[in-house]
Design a protein around this motif. Structure first.
Motif, PDB file in Angstrom:
ATOM      1  N   UNK A 118      35.501 -58.246   7.958  1.00 51.77           N
ATOM      2  CA  UNK A 118      35.068 -58.526   9.330  1.00 51.77           C
ATOM      3  C   UNK A 118      36.136 -58.166  10.363  1.00 51.77           C
ATOM      4  N   UNK A 119      37.375 -57.873   9.902  1.00 53.58           N
ATOM      5  CA  UNK A 119      38.459 -57.413  10.791  1.00 53.58           C
ATOM      6  C   UNK A 119      38.636 -55.901  10.727  1.00 53.58           C
ATOM      7  N   UNK A 120      37.625 -55.220  10.190  1.00 51.72           N
ATOM      8  CA  UNK A 120      37.712 -53.769   9.984  1.00 51.72           C
ATOM      9  C   UNK A 120      37.947 -53.017  11.302  1.00 51.72           C
ATOM     10  N   UNK A 121      37.348 -53.485  12.385  1.00 55.63           N
ATOM     11  CA  UNK A 121      37.493 -52.808  13.680  1.00 55.63           C
ATOM     12  C   UNK A 121      38.939 -52.736  14.131  1.00 55.63           C
ATOM     13  N   UNK A 122      39.656 -53.833  13.988  1.00 58.16           N
ATOM     14  CA  UNK A 122      41.063 -53.842  14.379  1.00 58.16           C
ATOM     15  C   UNK A 122      41.895 -52.920  13.512  1.00 58.16           C
ATOM     16  N   UNK A 123      41.600 -52.972  12.184  1.00 61.49           N
ATOM     17  CA  UNK A 123      42.315 -52.073  11.276  1.00 61.49           C
ATOM     18  C   UNK A 123      42.006 -50.609  11.602  1.00 61.49           C
ATOM     19  N   UNK A 124      40.738 -50.333  11.919  1.00 65.67           N
ATOM     20  CA  UNK A 124      40.327 -48.957  12.231  1.00 65.67           C
ATOM     21  C   UNK A 124      41.014 -48.464  13.517  1.00 65.67           C
ATOM     22  N   UNK A 125      41.117 -49.345  14.517  1.00 66.83           N
ATOM     23  CA  UNK A 125      41.773 -48.971  15.775  1.00 66.83           C
ATOM     24  C   UNK A 125      43.239 -48.604  15.541  1.00 66.83           C
ATOM     25  N   UNK A 126      43.921 -49.420  14.740  1.00 64.95           N
ATOM     26  CA  UNK A 126      45.333 -49.116  14.472  1.00 64.95           C
ATOM     27  C   UNK A 126      45.487 -47.817  13.686  1.00 64.95           C
ATOM     28  N   UNK A 127      44.522 -47.537  12.786  1.00 65.11           N
ATOM     29  CA  UNK A 127      44.561 -46.284  12.023  1.00 65.11           C
ATOM     30  C   UNK A 127      44.391 -45.084  12.949  1.00 65.11           C
ATOM     31  N   UNK A 128      43.420 -45.195  13.891  1.00 65.58           N
ATOM     32  CA  UNK A 128      43.212 -44.103  14.847  1.00 65.58           C
ATOM     33  C   UNK A 128      44.474 -43.879  15.678  1.00 65.58           C
ATOM     34  N   UNK A 129      45.069 -44.982  16.122  1.00 64.42           N
ATOM     35  CA  UNK A 129      46.276 -44.869  16.939  1.00 64.42           C
ATOM     36  C   UNK A 129      47.406 -44.172  16.168  1.00 64.42           C
ATOM     37  N   UNK A 130      47.589 -44.566  14.893  1.00 60.45           N
ATOM     38  CA  UNK A 130      48.668 -43.985  14.079  1.00 60.45           C
ATOM     39  C   UNK A 130      48.434 -42.486  13.853  1.00 60.45           C
ATOM     40  N   UNK A 131      47.179 -42.110  13.531  1.00 56.41           N
ATOM     41  CA  UNK A 131      46.924 -40.697  13.259  1.00 56.41           C
ATOM     42  C   UNK A 131      46.928 -39.841  14.530  1.00 56.41           C
ATOM     43  N   UNK A 132      46.593 -40.430  15.648  1.00 56.48           N
ATOM     44  CA  UNK A 132      46.741 -39.689  16.899  1.00 56.48           C
ATOM     45  C   UNK A 132      48.230 -39.489  17.224  1.00 56.48           C
ATOM     46  N   UNK A 133      49.029 -40.498  16.898  1.00 60.32           N
ATOM     47  CA  UNK A 133      50.480 -40.317  17.058  1.00 60.32           C
ATOM     48  C   UNK A 133      50.986 -39.218  16.141  1.00 60.32           C
ATOM     49  N   UNK A 134      50.473 -39.204  14.917  1.00 61.94           N
ATOM     50  CA  UNK A 134      50.856 -38.150  13.973  1.00 61.94           C
ATOM     51  C   UNK A 134      50.437 -36.783  14.504  1.00 61.94           C
ATOM     52  N   UNK A 135      49.231 -36.718  15.076  1.00 60.15           N
ATOM     53  CA  UNK A 135      48.739 -35.461  15.654  1.00 60.15           C
ATOM     54  C   UNK A 135      49.631 -34.984  16.795  1.00 60.15           C
ATOM     55  N   UNK A 136      49.981 -35.903  17.686  1.00 58.15           N
ATOM     56  CA  UNK A 136      50.865 -35.530  18.790  1.00 58.15           C
ATOM     57  C   UNK A 136      52.237 -35.097  18.298  1.00 58.15           C
ATOM     58  N   UNK A 137      52.734 -35.815  17.275  1.00 60.54           N
ATOM     59  CA  UNK A 137      54.017 -35.469  16.693  1.00 60.54           C
ATOM     60  C   UNK A 137      53.970 -34.075  16.071  1.00 60.54           C
ATOM     61  N   UNK A 138      52.888 -33.791  15.355  1.00 60.27           N
ATOM     62  CA  UNK A 138      52.737 -32.482  14.712  1.00 60.27           C
ATOM     63  C   UNK A 138      52.708 -31.363  15.752  1.00 60.27           C
ATOM     64  N   UNK A 139      51.865 -31.512  16.779  1.00 58.41           N
ATOM     65  CA  UNK A 139      51.741 -30.465  17.787  1.00 58.41           C
ATOM     66  C   UNK A 139      53.049 -30.301  18.585  1.00 58.41           C
ATOM     67  N   UNK A 140      53.717 -31.417  18.861  1.00 58.89           N
ATOM     68  CA  UNK A 140      54.984 -31.326  19.577  1.00 58.89           C
ATOM     69  C   UNK A 140      56.014 -30.534  18.801  1.00 58.89           C
ATOM     70  N   UNK A 141      56.146 -30.815  17.502  1.00 52.00           N
ATOM     71  CA  UNK A 141      57.090 -30.083  16.657  1.00 52.00           C
ATOM     72  C   UNK A 141      56.696 -28.615  16.552  1.00 52.00           C
ATOM     73  N   UNK A 142      55.374 -28.397  16.433  1.00 52.63           N
ATOM     74  CA  UNK A 142      54.897 -27.018  16.275  1.00 52.63           C
ATOM     75  C   UNK A 142      55.205 -26.167  17.519  1.00 52.63           C
ATOM     76  N   UNK A 143      54.906 -26.724  18.673  1.00 53.67           N
ATOM     77  CA  UNK A 143      55.157 -25.981  19.904  1.00 53.67           C
ATOM     78  C   UNK A 143      56.661 -25.838  20.164  1.00 53.67           C
ATOM     79  N   UNK A 144      57.424 -26.813  19.751  1.00 55.68           N
ATOM     80  CA  UNK A 144      58.873 -26.709  19.892  1.00 55.68           C
ATOM     81  C   UNK A 144      59.408 -25.557  19.037  1.00 55.68           C
ATOM     82  N   UNK A 145      58.880 -25.439  17.802  1.00 58.51           N
ATOM     83  CA  UNK A 145      59.299 -24.337  16.935  1.00 58.51           C
ATOM     84  C   UNK A 145      58.930 -22.984  17.546  1.00 58.51           C
ATOM     85  N   UNK A 146      57.714 -22.905  18.086  1.00 58.69           N
ATOM     86  CA  UNK A 146      57.288 -21.659  18.725  1.00 58.69           C
ATOM     87  C   UNK A 146      58.186 -21.316  19.921  1.00 58.69           C
ATOM     88  N   UNK A 147      58.490 -22.343  20.727  1.00 58.20           N
ATOM     89  CA  UNK A 147      59.333 -22.118  21.893  1.00 58.20           C
ATOM     90  C   UNK A 147      60.722 -21.655  21.485  1.00 58.20           C
TER      91      UNK A 147
END
Length: 392
Positions: A118-147
């Motif tokens: 019944x607390x799945x929503x909270x767990x799901x929100x934190x998962x989305x937040x973590x993977x969006x952070x991972x996505x931003x981290x990935x793209x930031x590193x990628x663009x930094x390498x390109x630059x």
């Protein structure tokens, strides 16, 4: 797309060792575990093997599920921006949902606690937040390498361009020096032939003393000519000394028929000019005025500085014969010495000089040379060759 420079750069970066990727992966998920440990496990005082195992095991599962996310991002990297955004959001939501299910299931099995779905929503929100952070981290590193890679390419291209420019400048300098020397050495044989012919005439007329004197004077002049580098400039003061060495030779030939009128300002004496610049003009007057006029003539030289330009004005009284103006104005019809002057000035000063020849009403030739005023501190040396003749 194969011609896209960004695609080529991306392929080169993709061939780099994967240890950097895994190092960043471990750093990111270790940070997630640390935050989870501090904000949840320690905050709720759940310091036991079960809760600690869940904290670290969910990070390991998170690393595993970030791999398909990485694969998706790399596959759609060169897709249109809207396609990339849509696929990124959709894949993050799906991966986050699956990771949340596994996290909750692991927590129930490791801790042995029921009723957390019944607390799945909270767990799901934190998962989305973590993977969006991972996505931003990935793209930031990628663009930094390109630059960084593009920056290295730019620096390499700039270094190559500077190297090529230095090579071109060096080649131009060598060619320029070679041309100046060629033009300078063209003068000496021209003058030498005339003087040797004069010496030969004196010998034929049995004027051995004059011939001997002219030979000594010629030796002095040639010594001065050889001692001075043809691609350098000298002070006008020294040029006049060299000119007088030449005039002594001509005085032996023409005697009282040769008159000189030199007026050099004090400021002009220290001006730099190409060596042996004036001598061909004087020689031209000797040939067309003094030699052809029984009464001889006067050769005048004026030197002054006007508006940061050195102005040299040479004129003669003329021979009385009419001179064709077309021969004076046309470069092809000028003598070797006059053409040589124009060529040397063009090499040394490009378009920043004036070299004009005009016929005066008295049929005399008037030459005007204007050069940029360059000045160094000069003084008469103790060289007996330079000081053997004084200004007339």
């Amino acid at each position: 797309m194969s011609d896209n420079p960004l695609l080529r750069i991306n392929k080169i970066i993709s061939k780099k060792p994967v240890y950097l990727f895994w190092f960043l992966q471990i750093c990111f998920w270790s940070f997630v575990s640390l935050i989870s440990l501090v904000s949840l496990t320690l905050w709720y005082v759940q310091i036991d093997v079960e809760h600690l195992s869940h904290t670290f095991s969910q990070s390991i599962v998170g690393i595993v599920f970030s791999m398909p996310l990485y694969w998706i991002f790399m596959r759609c990297w060169h897709a249109p921006i809207f396609t990339r955004v849509f696929l990124s959001i959709a894949s993050v939501l799906i991966i986050s949902f699956v990771w949340t299910v596994i996290r909750v299931e692991l927590y129930i099995k490791l801790v042995g606690s029921e009723g957390h779905w019944d607390e799945f929503g909270g767990w799901f929100f934190s998962s989305i937040f973590i993977y969006f952070c991972w996505t931003g981290f990935f793209h930031g590193i990628r663009y930094y390498q390109l630059l960084q890679f593009e920056h290295k390419i730019m620096l390499k291209k700039e270094a190559e361009a500077k190297s090529e420019q230095l090579k071109r400048l060096s080649a131009q300098s060598v060619a320029r020096d070679a041309k100046i020397k060629m033009l300078r050495y063209q003068l000496n044989p021209h003058f030498l032939c005339n003087t040797l012919n004069a010496i030969n005439s004196l010998i034929e007329c049995e004027l051995s003393e004059k011939a001997q004197l002219m030979t000594v004077q010629l030796s002095k002049f040639l010594r001065y000519s050889l001692d001075n580098n043809p691609d350098t400039k000298i002070a006008l003061e020294f040029e006049i000394i060299a000119l007088n060495l030449y005039l002594e030779i001509e005085k032996t030939r023409f005697g009282e028929r040769l008159n000189l009128d030199f007026q050099i300002s004090e400021q002009a004496k220290s001006a730099l000019i190409p060596s042996l610049l004036i001598q061909p003009i004087i020689e031209n007057s000797m040939k067309h005025v003094i030699a052809k006029n029984e009464e001889g003539g006067t050769i005048s030289l004026r030197a002054e500085v006007v508006s940061d330009m050195l102005v040299l004005t040479l004129s003669d009284t003329g021979s009385g014969a009419r001179i064709d103006r077309n021969k004076v104005k046309g470069e092809a019809s000028r003598g070797v010495g006059l053409r040589n002057i124009d060529e040397r000035l063009k090499v040394l000063y490009a378009d920043d000089y004036v070299f004009n020849l005009n016929i005066m009403p008295s049929s005399g030739l008037k030459t005007i040379i204007k050069l940029p005023f360059e000045c160094i501190e000069t003084k008469i040396t103790d060289d007996p060759v330079q000081n053997s003749i004084t200004m007339s």
